[in-house]
Design a protein around this motif. Structure first.
Motif, PDB file in Angstrom:
ATOM      1  N   ALA A 299       0.840  -1.207   0.000  1.00 32.82           N
ATOM      2  CA  ALA A 299       0.000   0.000   0.000  1.00 32.82           C
ATOM      3  C   ALA A 299       0.869   1.250   0.000  1.00 32.82           C
ATOM      4  O   ALA A 299       0.617   2.206  -0.757  1.00 32.82           O
ATOM      5  CB  ALA A 299      -0.924  -0.007   1.216  1.00 32.82           C
ATOM      6  N   LEU A 300       1.908   1.248   0.827  1.00 32.07           N
ATOM      7  CA  LEU A 300       2.821   2.391   0.851  1.00 32.07           C
ATOM      8  C   LEU A 300       3.547   2.537  -0.485  1.00 32.07           C
ATOM      9  O   LEU A 300       3.791   3.660  -0.957  1.00 32.07           O
ATOM     10  CB  LEU A 300       3.839   2.225   1.982  1.00 32.07           C
ATOM     11  N   ASP A 301       3.891   1.416  -1.098  1.00 28.90           N
ATOM     12  CA  ASP A 301       4.559   1.428  -2.395  1.00 28.90           C
ATOM     13  C   ASP A 301       3.666   2.083  -3.452  1.00 28.90           C
ATOM     14  O   ASP A 301       4.121   2.926  -4.247  1.00 28.90           O
ATOM     15  CB  ASP A 301       4.888  -0.011  -2.789  1.00 28.90           C
ATOM     16  N   PRO A 378      -7.757  10.748   0.090  1.00 29.46           N
ATOM     17  CA  PRO A 378      -8.180   9.925  -1.055  1.00 29.46           C
ATOM     18  C   PRO A 378      -7.194   8.811  -1.396  1.00 29.46           C
ATOM     19  O   PRO A 378      -7.605   7.729  -1.830  1.00 29.46           O
ATOM     20  CB  PRO A 378      -8.299  10.949  -2.188  1.00 29.46           C
ATOM     21  N   LEU A 379      -5.893   9.072  -1.222  1.00 25.03           N
ATOM     22  CA  LEU A 379      -4.917   8.014  -1.507  1.00 25.03           C
ATOM     23  C   LEU A 379      -5.026   6.877  -0.494  1.00 25.03           C
ATOM     24  O   LEU A 379      -4.877   5.702  -0.850  1.00 25.03           O
ATOM     25  CB  LEU A 379      -3.498   8.585  -1.519  1.00 25.03           C
ATOM     26  N   LEU A 380      -5.264   7.211   0.757  1.00 24.62           N
ATOM     27  CA  LEU A 380      -5.463   6.157   1.755  1.00 24.62           C
ATOM     28  C   LEU A 380      -6.758   5.398   1.491  1.00 24.62           C
ATOM     29  O   LEU A 380      -6.811   4.172   1.661  1.00 24.62           O
ATOM     30  CB  LEU A 380      -5.472   6.755   3.160  1.00 24.62           C
ATOM     31  N   MET A 381      -7.806   6.098   1.079  1.00 21.33           N
ATOM     32  CA  MET A 381      -9.055   5.425   0.744  1.00 21.33           C
ATOM     33  C   MET A 381      -8.849   4.444  -0.412  1.00 21.33           C
ATOM     34  O   MET A 381      -9.447   3.369  -0.444  1.00 21.33           O
ATOM     35  CB  MET A 381     -10.138   6.448   0.383  1.00 21.33           C
ATOM     36  N   GLN A 382      -7.972   4.805  -1.337  1.00 20.35           N
ATOM     37  CA  GLN A 382      -7.711   3.938  -2.478  1.00 20.35           C
ATOM     38  C   GLN A 382      -6.842   2.745  -2.111  1.00 20.35           C
ATOM     39  O   GLN A 382      -7.118   1.610  -2.513  1.00 20.35           O
ATOM     40  CB  GLN A 382      -7.025   4.743  -3.590  1.00 20.35           C
ATOM     41  N   HIS A 383      -5.782   2.983  -1.352  1.00 19.08           N
ATOM     42  CA  HIS A 383      -4.762   1.947  -1.166  1.00 19.08           C
ATOM     43  C   HIS A 383      -4.714   1.334   0.245  1.00 19.08           C
ATOM     44  O   HIS A 383      -4.175   0.239   0.409  1.00 19.08           O
ATOM     45  CB  HIS A 383      -3.379   2.523  -1.493  1.00 19.08           C
ATOM     46  N   ALA A 384      -5.222   2.030   1.252  1.00 21.98           N
ATOM     47  CA  ALA A 384      -5.129   1.529   2.632  1.00 21.98           C
ATOM     48  C   ALA A 384      -6.353   1.963   3.424  1.00 21.98           C
ATOM     49  O   ALA A 384      -6.248   2.741   4.369  1.00 21.98           O
ATOM     50  CB  ALA A 384      -3.845   2.037   3.293  1.00 21.98           C
ATOM     51  N   TRP A 386      -7.956   0.742   5.702  1.00 17.98           N
ATOM     52  CA  TRP A 386      -7.912   0.448   7.138  1.00 17.98           C
ATOM     53  C   TRP A 386      -7.162   1.532   7.919  1.00 17.98           C
ATOM     54  O   TRP A 386      -7.164   1.520   9.148  1.00 17.98           O
ATOM     55  CB  TRP A 386      -7.217  -0.899   7.369  1.00 17.98           C
ATOM     56  N   ALA A 387      -6.519   2.466   7.226  1.00 16.66           N
ATOM     57  CA  ALA A 387      -5.618   3.418   7.887  1.00 16.66           C
ATOM     58  C   ALA A 387      -6.012   4.863   7.619  1.00 16.66           C
ATOM     59  O   ALA A 387      -5.151   5.738   7.520  1.00 16.66           O
ATOM     60  CB  ALA A 387      -4.187   3.169   7.418  1.00 16.66           C
ATOM     61  N   LEU A 388      -7.304   5.139   7.541  1.00 19.66           N
ATOM     62  CA  LEU A 388      -7.754   6.484   7.198  1.00 19.66           C
ATOM     63  C   LEU A 388      -7.350   7.511   8.246  1.00 19.66           C
ATOM     64  O   LEU A 388      -7.183   8.697   7.929  1.00 19.66           O
ATOM     65  CB  LEU A 388      -9.267   6.500   7.004  1.00 19.66           C
ATOM     66  N   SER A 389      -7.163   7.070   9.485  1.00 16.85           N
ATOM     67  CA  SER A 389      -6.783   8.012  10.537  1.00 16.85           C
ATOM     68  C   SER A 389      -5.377   8.569  10.334  1.00 16.85           C
ATOM     69  O   SER A 389      -4.990   9.546  10.972  1.00 16.85           O
ATOM     70  CB  SER A 389      -6.871   7.347  11.908  1.00 16.85           C
ATOM     71  N   VAL A 401       3.031   0.262   9.169  1.00 13.75           N
ATOM     72  CA  VAL A 401       3.039  -1.184   8.910  1.00 13.75           C
ATOM     73  C   VAL A 401       2.728  -1.959  10.189  1.00 13.75           C
ATOM     74  O   VAL A 401       1.931  -2.912  10.186  1.00 13.75           O
ATOM     75  CB  VAL A 401       4.394  -1.616   8.325  1.00 13.75           C
ATOM     76  N   MET A 402       3.335  -1.565  11.291  1.00 12.48           N
ATOM     77  CA  MET A 402       3.101  -2.292  12.548  1.00 12.48           C
ATOM     78  C   MET A 402       1.664  -2.149  13.024  1.00 12.48           C
ATOM     79  O   MET A 402       1.101  -3.080  13.615  1.00 12.48           O
ATOM     80  CB  MET A 402       4.087  -1.826  13.615  1.00 12.48           C
ATOM     81  N   ASP A 403       1.039  -1.008  12.754  1.00 12.51           N
ATOM     82  CA  ASP A 403      -0.365  -0.855  13.110  1.00 12.51           C
ATOM     83  C   ASP A 403      -1.229  -1.861  12.355  1.00 12.51           C
ATOM     84  O   ASP A 403      -2.220  -2.384  12.899  1.00 12.51           O
ATOM     85  CB  ASP A 403      -0.846   0.567  12.824  1.00 12.51           C
ATOM     86  N   ARG A 404      -0.870  -2.135  11.116  1.00 16.97           N
ATOM     87  CA  ARG A 404      -1.615  -3.139  10.335  1.00 16.97           C
ATOM     88  C   ARG A 404      -1.399  -4.525  10.928  1.00 16.97           C
ATOM     89  O   ARG A 404      -2.344  -5.321  11.017  1.00 16.97           O
ATOM     90  CB  ARG A 404      -1.163  -3.103   8.862  1.00 16.97           C
TER      91      ARG A 404
END
Length: 420
Positions: A299-301, A378-384, A386-389, A401-404
């Motif tokens: 997702a970060l990539d 929007p990028l987090l909504m697209q790729h991650a 679970w991490a909108l915060s 990554v560790m939060d995931r």
């Protein structure tokens, strides 16, 4: 609250049976997430290494038991995690890494490995001598497996005395199929027959007694059986308590034992809680944690590729693909040729986990490129999603990554009822 191995069986008859979560991974991010979780929740961090992964020759990680123990303790110090919360275990300790050799030679290697595990402070040992050596059937019978396990237990007892350490606790038995996930389609798995599990326990008890290891057998806390859970390339067999009811009932005659469940990855909290409730009170997880780690890293990539066009695409993905194509031994026989292009990266069996050390440069480059940047929602909504915060705040990639990883850990620990 910290839970010991000796506490497990005693909780089974209570209204809230409790379990231990066994993290089987050597990846530093998984270890760090596990130890951070233990610090924050004041719960036991049971961390295990396998015979192929870590042994006296280095295993596929290049680490000896002492190296693995020091890595774990160093990360614990860095995270402020009390080392009293850490319980180190060795998984499938036996002749498996040397099974292509004659039995005596393979067992001699296994003995040296077990002694090194004990000397390094590993206090939970799964003794598994069920695999045949050169010229033997693929699986040994209970009698031979127990004789070899007793031999390894004697080595462990001597090693503990020599090192001035408390004697270890033991786990006996093995699951079928072997660990690491099935190569075929998975939708249902037959649990171990209760009579087979009973025989495994009884034979080990008798063989240990004949070897003068009665005290060691008193420290056998669990038996590994197949409760009917497994994962493959793209499927998961979910636990069915009714199908395993006979196994669970067997524990009524063994009030000092629990079952250890391997390959519980991807079950989800409700099936995991059912496992604990029905006597499978040691839950082993490994590939799921590196799977969700890979999910977060990819997702970060993708976020970096969208946010920073100068990166010219998904550099981490490309590095992992190059590493796997350059050395296919860890995935080639496990994945169908026609679908290997996606299975290499995304299969539940997660054989990509063997290749992260070789792509550390790409991972470092990714973290350097996006550390401290503010990621648009929007990028987090697209790729991650679970991490909108994490939107619009300075990014800490390792924490992201560790939060995931901790989402999975939370589900396991909630099922084990060791956190509120």
């Amino acid at each position: 609250m910290k839970l010991s191995l000796a506490d497990l069986a005693g909780t089974r008859a209570t209204p809230t049976p409790r379990g231990l979560v066994s993290v089987c991974s050597a990846h530093p991010l998984v270890l760090r997430a596990t130890l951070r979780h233990a610090r924050d929740t004041e719960t036991t961090a049971l961390i295990e290494a396998t015979c192929n992964q870590v042994n006296h020759h280095g295993g596929y990680t290049g680490m000896t038991p002492a190296d693995f123990a020091e890595l774990t303790r160093r990360i614990a110090r860095e995270e402020g995690c009390d080392e009293a919360l850490i319980l180190l275990g060795g998984d499938h300790l036996g002749p498996n890494p040397w099974r292509d050799r004659p039995a005596e030679e393979a067992l001699a290697e296994a003995g040296r490995m077990v002694a090194d595990y004990v000397a390094a402070g590993f206090s939970k040992l799964h003794l598994d001598a069920s695999m045949g050596c050169a010229g033997e059937p693929e699986q040994t019978d209970d009698d031979l497996a127990a004789e070899r396990a007793a031999r390894l237990a004697a080595t462990a007892e001597d090693a503990a005395k020599t090192a001035g350490l408390p004697p270890p606790h033991y786990v006996i038995g093995t699951e079928v199929p072997p660990p690491g996930g099935a190569d075929h389609a998975v939708d249902a798995v037959t649990p171990t027959a209760p009579e087979a599990a009973r025989r495994t326990i009884d034979v080990h008890r008798d063989v240990f007694a004949k070897a003068g290891l009665e005290e060691a057998f008193e420290r056998v806390v669990a038996a590994v059986v197949q409760p009917g859970v497994e994962f493959g390339v793209s499927g998961v067999a979910i636990y069915d308590p009714e199908a395993a009811a006979g196994l669970s009932a067997l524990l009524d005659d063994r009030p000092d034992l629990v079952f250890e469940a391997h390959s519980t990855d991807y079950q989800g909290e409700a099936p995991l809680a059912a496992l604990v409730r029905t006597g499978f009170q040691i839950l082993k997880v490994g590939p799921e944690l590196t799977f969700v780690m890979r999910e977060a890293l990819y997702a970060l990539d993708a976020i970096a590729a969208d946010l920073l066009p100068e990166r010219k695409g998904r550099a981490l993905f490309a590095a992992m693909e190059s590493a796997m194509q350059g050395d296919p031994r860890h995935w080639k026989r496990h994945y169908a040729d026609s679908e290997a292009h996606w299975q290499r990266h995304y299969a539940f069996s997660d054989r990509i986990r063997y290749y992260w050390p070789g792509a550390q440069h790409a991972l470092d480059d990714l973290f350097h490129a996006i550390e401290g940047r503010r990621i648009p929602l929007p990028l987090l909504m697209q790729h991650a999603p679970w991490a909108l915060s994490a939107a619009d705040t300075p990014l800490d990639p390792a924490a992201f990554v560790m939060d995931r990883i901790r989402v999975s850990l939370d589900a396991y620990h909630a099922a084990a009822k060791d956190i509120s």
